[in-house]
Motif scaffolding. Structure first.
Motif, PDB file in Angstrom:
ATOM      1  N   LEU A   1      52.059   3.899   1.954  1.00  0.00           N
ATOM      2  CA  LEU A   1      51.489   3.116   0.859  1.00  0.00           C
ATOM      3  C   LEU A   1      52.241   1.791   0.770  1.00  0.00           C
ATOM      4  O   LEU A   1      53.452   1.783   0.573  1.00  0.00           O
ATOM      5  N   ASP A   2      51.523   0.684   0.961  1.00  0.00           N
ATOM      6  CA  ASP A   2      52.121  -0.646   0.869  1.00  0.00           C
ATOM      7  C   ASP A   2      51.917  -1.173  -0.548  1.00  0.00           C
ATOM      8  O   ASP A   2      50.789  -1.253  -1.030  1.00  0.00           O
ATOM      9  N   LEU A   3      53.023  -1.543  -1.198  1.00  0.00           N
ATOM     10  CA  LEU A   3      53.002  -1.969  -2.595  1.00  0.00           C
ATOM     11  C   LEU A   3      53.546  -3.386  -2.744  1.00  0.00           C
ATOM     12  O   LEU A   3      54.514  -3.761  -2.092  1.00  0.00           O
ATOM     13  N   SER A   4      52.933  -4.141  -3.656  1.00  0.00           N
ATOM     14  CA  SER A   4      53.407  -5.503  -3.917  1.00  0.00           C
ATOM     15  C   SER A   4      53.650  -5.687  -5.408  1.00  0.00           C
ATOM     16  O   SER A   4      53.122  -4.959  -6.247  1.00  0.00           O
ATOM     17  N   LEU A   5      54.455  -6.691  -5.706  1.00  0.00           N
ATOM     18  CA  LEU A   5      54.809  -7.052  -7.068  1.00  0.00           C
ATOM     19  C   LEU A   5      54.653  -8.558  -7.193  1.00  0.00           C
ATOM     20  O   LEU A   5      55.270  -9.304  -6.427  1.00  0.00           O
ATOM     21  N   ASN A   6      53.795  -8.988  -8.109  1.00  0.00           N
ATOM     22  CA  ASN A   6      53.524 -10.418  -8.305  1.00  0.00           C
ATOM     23  C   ASN A   6      53.149 -11.108  -6.993  1.00  0.00           C
ATOM     24  O   ASN A   6      53.601 -12.212  -6.703  1.00  0.00           O
ATOM     25  N   GLY A   7      52.336 -10.440  -6.184  1.00  0.00           N
ATOM     26  CA  GLY A   7      51.867 -11.014  -4.933  1.00  0.00           C
ATOM     27  C   GLY A   7      52.842 -10.950  -3.778  1.00  0.00           C
ATOM     28  O   GLY A   7      52.533 -11.405  -2.689  1.00  0.00           O
ATOM     29  N   GLN A   8      54.010 -10.365  -3.979  1.00  0.00           N
ATOM     30  CA  GLN A   8      55.007 -10.261  -2.909  1.00  0.00           C
ATOM     31  C   GLN A   8      55.100  -8.810  -2.439  1.00  0.00           C
ATOM     32  O   GLN A   8      55.320  -7.901  -3.237  1.00  0.00           O
ATOM     33  N   TYR A   9      54.931  -8.614  -1.147  1.00  0.00           N
ATOM     34  CA  TYR A   9      55.050  -7.293  -0.539  1.00  0.00           C
ATOM     35  C   TYR A   9      56.479  -6.797  -0.751  1.00  0.00           C
ATOM     36  O   TYR A   9      57.435  -7.506  -0.454  1.00  0.00           O
ATOM     37  N   CYS A  10      56.642  -5.585  -1.298  1.00  0.00           N
ATOM     38  CA  CYS A  10      57.981  -5.105  -1.652  1.00  0.00           C
ATOM     39  C   CYS A  10      58.349  -3.737  -1.105  1.00  0.00           C
ATOM     40  O   CYS A  10      59.456  -3.548  -0.616  1.00  0.00           O
TER      41      CYS A  10
END
Length: 129
Positions: free
Chosen positions: A46-55
């Motif tokens: 699962l690829d997750l991002s925060l405020n448009g940044q991959y994290c």
């Protein structure tokens, strides 16, 4: 020569995929960029991002071994997220059934911070900037 540019992602292996997926998306507010079932490995990625940044890359594997987390064991110590107001974040987490440790103050910067844990007891820090 400096060759590193920035941190690209943090990889986390969880013991209960659905529980961790809900925690990182519904509790912490990460956005799902991509979810892949890797059937040959019996694993989700699962690829997750925060405020448009991959994290974060969140992985599931059948029966992953436990990793000691506390106190101060060798390896990744914790992940930390910058926040505007630690107290407001704690109030939001409390409403979602998450109860961080009491707020501490960084002796070197004077900034406030606190810790709580993900479903697998990975320490997560909120650091007020």
């Amino acid at each position: 020569m400096q060759f590193l540019q920035s941190i690209h992602h943090i990889a986390i292996i969880c013991s209960d995929y659905e529980k961790s997926k809900r925690f990182y998306t519904e509790i912490l507010g990460f956005k799902i960029d991509r979810e892949v079932l890797r059937s040959e490995r019996e694993s989700y990625k699962l690829d997750l991002s925060l405020n448009g940044q991959y994290c974060i890359e969140l992985f599931s594997f059948p029966n992953p071994p436990k990793r000691p987390s506390r106190p101060e064991s060798c390896g990744l110590r914790h992940i930390a997220f910058q926040v505007a107001n630690v107290q407001e974040c704690i109030a939001t987490l409390n409403q979602k059934g998450i109860f961080p440790e009491p707020i501490r103050t960084d002796e070197f910067t004077g900034k406030k911070f606190t810790f709580f844990a993900d479903p697998d007891d990975l320490p997560i820090e909120l650091y007020e900037m």
